[in-house]
Design a protein around this motif. Structure first.
Motif, PDB file in Angstrom:
ATOM      1  N   CYS A   1      35.556  13.050  61.132  1.00 42.10           N
ATOM      2  CA  CYS A   1      34.262  12.469  60.752  1.00 42.10           C
ATOM      3  C   CYS A   1      33.221  12.688  61.847  1.00 42.10           C
ATOM      4  O   CYS A   1      33.526  12.672  63.043  1.00 42.10           O
ATOM      5  N   THR A   2      31.986  12.887  61.431  1.00 43.81           N
ATOM      6  CA  THR A   2      30.850  13.013  62.336  1.00 43.81           C
ATOM      7  C   THR A   2      29.698  12.161  61.801  1.00 43.81           C
ATOM      8  O   THR A   2      29.656  11.836  60.618  1.00 43.81           O
ATOM      9  N   GLY A   3      28.769  11.815  62.685  1.00 45.86           N
ATOM     10  CA  GLY A   3      27.611  11.034  62.266  1.00 45.86           C
ATOM     11  C   GLY A   3      27.642   9.621  62.799  1.00 45.86           C
ATOM     12  O   GLY A   3      28.255   9.337  63.836  1.00 45.86           O
ATOM     13  N   ASP A   4      26.991   8.723  62.099  1.00 40.58           N
ATOM     14  CA  ASP A   4      26.855   7.331  62.545  1.00 40.58           C
ATOM     15  C   ASP A   4      28.166   6.563  62.367  1.00 40.58           C
ATOM     16  O   ASP A   4      28.995   6.907  61.521  1.00 40.58           O
ATOM     17  N   ASP A   5      28.314   5.507  63.190  1.00 37.56           N
ATOM     18  CA  ASP A   5      29.480   4.618  63.073  1.00 37.56           C
ATOM     19  C   ASP A   5      29.206   3.635  61.936  1.00 37.56           C
ATOM     20  O   ASP A   5      28.902   2.464  62.150  1.00 37.56           O
ATOM     21  N   ILE A   6      29.339   4.125  60.735  1.00 37.19           N
ATOM     22  CA  ILE A   6      28.936   3.367  59.558  1.00 37.19           C
ATOM     23  C   ILE A   6      30.076   2.441  59.122  1.00 37.19           C
ATOM     24  O   ILE A   6      31.242   2.819  59.125  1.00 37.19           O
ATOM     25  N   TRP A   7      29.727   1.206  58.803  1.00 38.79           N
ATOM     26  CA  TRP A   7      30.742   0.185  58.504  1.00 38.79           C
ATOM     27  C   TRP A   7      31.540   0.493  57.248  1.00 38.79           C
ATOM     28  O   TRP A   7      32.694   0.104  57.121  1.00 38.79           O
ATOM     29  N   MET A   8      30.909   1.188  56.279  1.00 38.97           N
ATOM     30  CA  MET A   8      31.514   1.348  54.960  1.00 38.97           C
ATOM     31  C   MET A   8      32.585   2.443  54.904  1.00 38.97           C
ATOM     32  O   MET A   8      33.185   2.653  53.859  1.00 38.97           O
ATOM     33  N   SER A   9      32.831   3.120  56.023  1.00 41.15           N
ATOM     34  CA  SER A   9      33.803   4.215  56.011  1.00 41.15           C
ATOM     35  C   SER A   9      35.186   3.696  55.633  1.00 41.15           C
ATOM     36  O   SER A   9      35.753   2.842  56.321  1.00 41.15           O
ATOM     37  N   PRO A  10      35.766   4.165  54.527  1.00 43.31           N
ATOM     38  CA  PRO A  10      37.094   3.676  54.125  1.00 43.31           C
ATOM     39  C   PRO A  10      38.164   4.098  55.119  1.00 43.31           C
ATOM     40  O   PRO A  10      38.135   5.218  55.643  1.00 43.31           O
ATOM     41  N   LYS A  11      39.079   3.211  55.394  1.00 43.65           N
ATOM     42  CA  LYS A  11      40.199   3.525  56.277  1.00 43.65           C
ATOM     43  C   LYS A  11      41.324   4.190  55.473  1.00 43.65           C
ATOM     44  O   LYS A  11      41.545   3.865  54.314  1.00 43.65           O
ATOM     45  N   GLN A  12      41.988   5.125  56.101  1.00 42.20           N
ATOM     46  CA  GLN A  12      43.104   5.784  55.433  1.00 42.20           C
ATOM     47  C   GLN A  12      44.187   4.758  55.100  1.00 42.20           C
ATOM     48  O   GLN A  12      44.611   3.983  55.940  1.00 42.20           O
ATOM     49  N   GLY A  13      44.614   4.750  53.846  1.00 42.70           N
ATOM     50  CA  GLY A  13      45.619   3.792  53.389  1.00 42.70           C
ATOM     51  C   GLY A  13      45.052   2.578  52.694  1.00 42.70           C
ATOM     52  O   GLY A  13      45.803   1.811  52.080  1.00 42.70           O
ATOM     53  N   SER A  14      43.727   2.348  52.785  1.00 37.42           N
ATOM     54  CA  SER A  14      43.129   1.182  52.132  1.00 37.42           C
ATOM     55  C   SER A  14      43.035   1.396  50.629  1.00 37.42           C
ATOM     56  O   SER A  14      42.683   2.469  50.161  1.00 37.42           O
ATOM     57  N   LYS A  15      43.375   0.343  49.863  1.00 33.80           N
ATOM     58  CA  LYS A  15      43.335   0.409  48.408  1.00 33.80           C
ATOM     59  C   LYS A  15      41.998  -0.097  47.883  1.00 33.80           C
ATOM     60  O   LYS A  15      41.270  -0.804  48.587  1.00 33.80           O
ATOM     61  N   PHE A  16      41.711   0.242  46.641  1.00 33.92           N
ATOM     62  CA  PHE A  16      40.435  -0.167  46.047  1.00 33.92           C
ATOM     63  C   PHE A  16      40.543  -1.602  45.545  1.00 33.92           C
ATOM     64  O   PHE A  16      41.505  -1.969  44.864  1.00 33.92           O
ATOM     65  N   SER A  17      39.526  -2.421  45.880  1.00 35.38           N
ATOM     66  CA  SER A  17      39.517  -3.843  45.517  1.00 35.38           C
ATOM     67  C   SER A  17      38.337  -4.166  44.612  1.00 35.38           C
ATOM     68  O   SER A  17      37.238  -3.629  44.790  1.00 35.38           O
ATOM     69  N   THR A  18      38.565  -5.050  43.652  1.00 39.95           N
ATOM     70  CA  THR A  18      37.501  -5.598  42.814  1.00 39.95           C
ATOM     71  C   THR A  18      37.695  -7.111  42.744  1.00 39.95           C
ATOM     72  O   THR A  18      38.692  -7.640  43.241  1.00 39.95           O
ATOM     73  N   PHE A  19      36.750  -7.796  42.086  1.00 38.57           N
ATOM     74  CA  PHE A  19      36.846  -9.254  42.034  1.00 38.57           C
ATOM     75  C   PHE A  19      38.072  -9.726  41.259  1.00 38.57           C
ATOM     76  O   PHE A  19      38.587 -10.816  41.500  1.00 38.57           O
ATOM     77  N   ASP A  20      38.573  -8.876  40.321  1.00 35.68           N
ATOM     78  CA  ASP A  20      39.744  -9.275  39.539  1.00 35.68           C
ATOM     79  C   ASP A  20      41.034  -8.604  40.007  1.00 35.68           C
ATOM     80  O   ASP A  20      42.077  -8.760  39.392  1.00 35.68           O
ATOM     81  N   ARG A  21      40.939  -7.846  41.129  1.00 37.83           N
ATOM     82  CA  ARG A  21      42.145  -7.247  41.720  1.00 37.83           C
ATOM     83  C   ARG A  21      41.932  -7.150  43.230  1.00 37.83           C
ATOM     84  O   ARG A  21      41.323  -6.221  43.727  1.00 37.83           O
ATOM     85  N   ASP A  22      42.428  -8.157  43.937  1.00 41.60           N
ATOM     86  CA  ASP A  22      42.199  -8.286  45.376  1.00 41.60           C
ATOM     87  C   ASP A  22      43.228  -7.464  46.152  1.00 41.60           C
ATOM     88  O   ASP A  22      44.414  -7.780  46.141  1.00 41.60           O
ATOM     89  N   GLU A  23      42.751  -6.425  46.850  1.00 43.09           N
ATOM     90  CA  GLU A  23      43.631  -5.571  47.653  1.00 43.09           C
ATOM     91  C   GLU A  23      43.135  -5.468  49.089  1.00 43.09           C
ATOM     92  O   GLU A  23      43.504  -4.531  49.806  1.00 43.09           O
ATOM     93  N   ASP A  24      42.282  -6.430  49.529  1.00 41.01           N
ATOM     94  CA  ASP A  24      41.663  -6.282  50.848  1.00 41.01           C
ATOM     95  C   ASP A  24      42.570  -6.681  52.006  1.00 41.01           C
ATOM     96  O   ASP A  24      42.275  -6.378  53.159  1.00 41.01           O
ATOM     97  N   GLY A  25      43.671  -7.406  51.744  1.00 35.40           N
ATOM     98  CA  GLY A  25      44.590  -7.793  52.808  1.00 35.40           C
ATOM     99  C   GLY A  25      44.104  -8.941  53.667  1.00 35.40           C
ATOM    100  O   GLY A  25      44.661  -9.190  54.740  1.00 35.40           O
TER     101      GLY A  25
END
Length: 396
Positions: free
Chosen positions: A334-358
């Motif tokens: 990765c290059t560019g700004d240290d942007i907060w939204m960058s997904p981490k490798q291994g992170s699953k997709f989360s929604t309000f009806d399926r919590d996968e944030d850990g």
């Protein structure tokens, strides 16, 4: 003092018992007689004298002990006074410390109130900055579109002029084998030659192209709506994006604007894709996790993450399938700004009806109001106020 009085009394009694005051000398017989008479009388006195002496000795000892006790008491009183003075000083020091502590607590409370006020103002300023950044980005998009419309208008005018010239030529009845000169067109003095058939083609707004490269690398327009089809699925529309800073060949995957809740969808919504896919700047949509999985798994892709005028570009972006929770299987270089939204490798997709944030006891997707590849490092602040775009582009 008692002993002399008793002795005088005894002598007086002896003299009276003898019945004679004329002679002080006694015969041996008289002495024995005197002794037999006086001893029973004097013996109790002698015992009394002995006991009196013992009492006097005891009294003297008591006086001595009393004096010592008084001295000790005086010393103890002196020590007690010193200790009392020390205790009083400690109490005064403690009172001063308590007073000072109360003053510090009062100052701390005032500082806390000021900090909260400053933090609130800072948050308002940050929100205003984010809002203005979003407005600036919208204005930039509008400027680009106006430039495109201006260029299109220029081309349209030129095309109309060419049509008018061709109309003049048609009226005359022919054209040169070569292109006519300007004076020939303006005066209408053009040699007659049969007019060839002219086939003018227009580009449709959307077109169906084959997988896997949906967007052309020579795109000139800022945004172009196209239609693609993955093997074994229905066609769907994508918005191809081209910019002088990042080049062409990109297309939108995820587009959410500042403080919007339009992407607060269910896990099923995010799986299949939802929103209004369009080229207008305020459009918000997501193409779908299943499609994103097939796109990134088929050929290598890079990803461009954008949020509030900051961007980050990463290689080898791969999203897993449904059985893997659509987790980020690969992202790196990765290059560019240290942007907060960058997904981490291994992170699953989360929604309000399926919590996968850990994050125990919290559902960050529900708190934020949209789905994302959330992990525990993103739990510090609210992310509702951010604009967020994802673009991907094939690299192989």
């Amino acid at each position: 003092m008692i002993f002399p009085v008793a002795l005088i009394s005894a002598i007086f009694l002896i003299s009276a018992s003898l019945g004679s005051e004329e002679s002080c000398y006694l015969s041996e017989e008289e002495e024995d007689q005197c002794a037999s008479v006086c001893y029973p009388i004097v013996k109790p006195l002698l015992r009394y004298f002995e006991k009196t002496n013992e009492k006097d000795a005891q009294l003297l000892r008591c006086k001595t002990d009393y004096s010592e006790l008084q001295k000790r008491h005086s010393d103890l009183q002196s020590k007690d006074l010193k200790q009392y003075a020390q205790i009083s000083k400690c109490q005064q020091d403690y009172s001063d410390l308590v007073k000072s502590n109360l003053e510090v607590l009062s100052q701390l409370k005032d500082s806390t109130v000021k900090y909260v006020q400053l933090h609130s103002k800072q948050q308002e300023v940050e929100n205003l900055i984010n809002q203005k950044n979003t407005e600036i980005d919208l204005l930039k998009d509008q400027i680009r579109e106006l430039k495109e419309k201006s260029e299109l208008a220029t081309l349209t005018n030129q095309f109309r002029e060419d049509i008018a010239k061709l109309g003049n030529i048609v009226k005359i009845g022919g054209i040169h084998e070569n292109n006519p000169t300007k004076s020939e067109v303006e005066t209408g003095e053009v040699p007659t030659t049969p007019l060839p058939n002219i086939n003018i083609e227009t580009t449709p707004k959307t077109e169906t192209i084959d997988f896997p490269d949906p967007c052309p690398r020579d795109q000139k327009q800022l945004r172009v709506l196209r239609e693609i089809q993955l093997p074994g699925s229905d066609p769907f529309k994508v918005v191809c994006f081209s910019d002088s800073d990042i080049g062409s060949g990109w297309f939108y995957v995820y587009k959410k604007w500042y403080h919007s809740n339009k992407l607060n969808g269910t896990y099923k919504d995010y799986e299949s894709g939802f929103g209004h896919v369009g080229t207008f700047p305020t459009a918000e949509f997501f193409i779908g996790l299943n499609r994103l999985h097939h796109l990134t798994s088929g050929k290598p892709h890079e990803v461009l993450l954008w949020s509030n005028s900051m961007e980050k570009r990463c290689k080898n972006f791969v999203v897993g399938d449904r059985s893997e929770g659509y987790k980020v299987k690969s992202i790196g270089n990765c290059t560019g700004d240290d942007i907060w939204m960058s997904p981490k490798q291994g992170s699953k997709f989360s929604t309000f009806d399926r919590d996968e944030d850990g994050v125990p006891g919290r559902n960050l997707a529900e708190e934020w109001g949209y789905g994302w590849w959330i992990d525990s490092s993103m739990s510090d602040v609210s992310r509702k106020q951010y604009s967020m775009f994802i673009y991907i582009r094939r690299t192989g």
